[in-house]
Design an enzyme around this catalytic site. Sequence first.
Site, short mmCIF file in Angstrom:
data_model
loop_
_atom_site.label_atom_id
_atom_site.label_comp_id
_atom_site.label_asym_id
_atom_site.label_seq_id
_atom_site.Cartn_x
_atom_site.Cartn_y
_atom_site.Cartn_z
N GLU A 204 22.73 4.54 12.46
CA GLU A 204 22.97 3.71 13.64
C GLU A 204 21.77 2.79 13.89
O GLU A 204 21.94 1.62 14.24
CB GLU A 204 23.21 4.59 14.86
CG GLU A 204 24.62 5.15 14.96
CD GLU A 204 25.71 4.11 14.73
OE1 GLU A 204 25.69 3.08 15.42
OE2 GLU A 204 26.56 4.31 13.83
N ARG B 35 12.73 -20.60 22.20
CA ARG B 35 13.24 -19.80 23.31
C ARG B 35 14.66 -19.25 23.05
O ARG B 35 14.97 -18.12 23.43
CB ARG B 35 13.21 -20.62 24.60
CG ARG B 35 13.49 -19.75 25.82
CD ARG B 35 13.47 -20.51 27.13
NE ARG B 35 14.12 -19.67 28.13
CZ ARG B 35 13.49 -19.01 29.09
NH1 ARG B 35 12.19 -19.12 29.23
NH2 ARG B 35 14.16 -18.26 29.94
N ASN C 12 9.04 -16.15 22.91
CA ASN C 12 9.05 -16.70 21.56
C ASN C 12 8.96 -18.21 21.61
O ASN C 12 9.50 -18.84 22.53
CB ASN C 12 10.36 -16.30 20.86
CG ASN C 12 10.32 -16.59 19.37
OD1 ASN C 12 9.38 -16.21 18.69
ND2 ASN C 12 11.33 -17.29 18.87
N ASP D 61 11.14 1.90 10.16
CA ASP D 61 10.17 1.06 10.87
C ASP D 61 10.21 1.40 12.36
O ASP D 61 9.19 1.37 13.05
CB ASP D 61 10.50 -0.44 10.70
CG ASP D 61 10.20 -0.93 9.29
OD1 ASP D 61 9.27 -0.40 8.66
OD2 ASP D 61 10.91 -1.84 8.83
N GLY E 185 7.34 -12.86 19.94
CA GLY E 185 8.09 -13.15 18.71
C GLY E 185 9.51 -12.61 18.78
O GLY E 185 9.78 -11.65 19.50
N LYS F 55 15.25 -6.69 3.36
CA LYS F 55 15.71 -5.64 4.28
C LYS F 55 17.15 -5.84 4.74
O LYS F 55 17.88 -4.88 4.95
CB LYS F 55 14.77 -5.56 5.50
CG LYS F 55 13.40 -4.98 5.15
CD LYS F 55 12.55 -4.78 6.39
CE LYS F 55 11.16 -4.29 6.01
NZ LYS F 55 10.32 -4.00 7.19
N LEU G 206 0.83 -1.21 0.00
CA LEU G 206 0.00 0.00 0.00
C LEU G 206 0.87 1.26 0.00
O LEU G 206 0.35 2.37 -0.05
CB LEU G 206 -0.91 0.00 1.23
CG LEU G 206 -2.06 -1.03 1.18
CD1 LEU G 206 -2.66 -1.24 2.55
CD2 LEU G 206 -3.14 -0.59 0.18
N THR H 217 11.13 -3.86 1.36
CA THR H 217 10.34 -4.72 2.23
C THR H 217 10.80 -6.15 2.07
O THR H 217 11.81 -6.43 1.42
CB THR H 217 8.82 -4.47 1.97
OG1 THR H 217 8.08 -5.18 2.93
CG2 THR H 217 8.39 -4.91 0.57
N GLY I 142 11.63 -12.61 15.67
CA GLY I 142 12.16 -12.59 14.30
C GLY I 142 12.69 -11.21 13.94
O GLY I 142 12.97 -10.39 14.82
P1 ATR Z 1 9.59 -11.37 10.66
O1 ATR Z 1 10.69 -10.85 9.82
O2 ATR Z 1 8.22 -10.91 10.21
O3 ATR Z 1 9.79 -11.15 12.12
P2 ATR Z 1 10.43 -14.08 11.01
O4 ATR Z 1 11.82 -13.59 11.22
O5 ATR Z 1 10.21 -15.27 10.14
O6 ATR Z 1 9.53 -12.95 10.38
O7 ATR Z 1 9.78 -14.35 12.45
C1 ATR Z 1 8.52 -14.94 12.60
C2 ATR Z 1 8.14 -14.96 14.07
O8 ATR Z 1 6.84 -15.58 14.18
C3 ATR Z 1 9.09 -15.78 14.93
O9 ATR Z 1 9.13 -15.23 16.22
C4 ATR Z 1 8.39 -17.14 14.94
O10 ATR Z 1 8.74 -17.97 16.03
P3 ATR Z 1 10.01 -18.98 15.92
O11 ATR Z 1 11.21 -18.13 16.17
O12 ATR Z 1 9.77 -19.98 17.00
O13 ATR Z 1 9.96 -19.56 14.54
C5 ATR Z 1 6.96 -16.72 15.05
N1 ATR Z 1 6.04 -17.78 14.60
C6 ATR Z 1 5.77 -18.17 13.35
N2 ATR Z 1 4.89 -19.20 13.34
C7 ATR Z 1 4.62 -19.48 14.65
C8 ATR Z 1 3.78 -20.42 15.33
N3 ATR Z 1 3.05 -21.31 14.65
N4 ATR Z 1 3.75 -20.41 16.70
C9 ATR Z 1 4.48 -19.51 17.39
N5 ATR Z 1 5.29 -18.59 16.81
C10 ATR Z 1 5.36 -18.57 15.46
#
Ligand code: ATR
Length: 278
Positions: free
Chosen positions: A83, A157, A154, A107, A130, A71, A19, A67, A132
């Site tokens: 930084e 862990r 997460n 972001d 999360g 990135k 968008l 995106t 990631g």
């Molecule tokens: P992004 O760049 O959008 O953060 P990513 O790096 O792939 O994408 O991270 C995805 C996040 O969603 C991670 O924290 C992932 O948990 P894991 O580190 O355990 O993979 C979380 N995630 C994705 N599917 C999940 C699920 N079914 N249950 C719990 N956490 C999930």
Amino acid sequence: MSNPPILAGVVGWPVTYSLSPVIHSTWAHRAGINGYYVPVAVPPSEDEFRQIINGLRRVRFAGVNVTKPHKENALRLADEASEIAKKAGAANMLTFQKDHIYADNSDVVGFANAVKEQSTNPGIHGLVLGAGGAARGIILALQSLGLKKITITNRTREKAEALADEFSLDVVDWDRRSNNLDTADILVNTTSLGMTGQPSLEIDLNTLKPKSIVADIVYSPLETPLLKAASSQHTIDGLSMLMHQAVPGFKQWFGGTGIVDAALKQTLLTEIKRRETA
Ligand code: ATR
């Protein structure tokens, strides 16, 4: 002869659903700026990313938003980075200067400004679901807002522990994610749970602190089950973050001030609806 239009865009894969072109076109139109902001599809290959970025530079693009999944590639490609982009480990903005590419990450400031829109005093405790790529930017934003304590949880862990070491956070077990809600001033979902086609996010909001802020980076659907369940709180949805992160790019490339307001959000909602029925 009049000046040529300013060119900018968004690079990603897939990118058709972005968008960002609507946001920048709306602002350019409002300000009477002669410019175009286009989606550029770049397959998930660092080599192709490099080649296409160089092509865009040759045709005099002012810069691009970047995106998924590029990135990290953007940060590696740049000659210089802010930084905050270095700390986030990712860039969502590339500005093309003469013989020089500058990477930045809006972001972080985008999320911080979305929070400020909800509350001038965001509190002291943030809970991040999360660990990631997206979580890194959110953590930096929460730290920039002055939150004193950030807890991360997460499914895997070890990934939460790695981020906790890097950014001085507390870790709780994923199975105990509903346990800290009574003290959290801000709860942010950075996982893909709750997104259309993904499993739902199981979390019990019964003990949520009143007047806390609940944010979800998932934008499809826009009102995720998490935001719906938190509708009596202050909520931040994916569109709010998207609009705020666009402001620095519009300034940098088009020289304008992008205002995030209800009219822009309505334009985006109309566009989402149009695409759904197209
Ligand atoms: P992004 O760049 O959008 O953060 P990513 O790096 O792939 O994408 O991270 C995805 C996040 O969603 C991670 O924290 C992932 O948990 P894991 O580190 O355990 O993979 C979380 N995630 C994705 N599917 C999940 C699920 N079914 N249950 C719990 N956490 C999930």
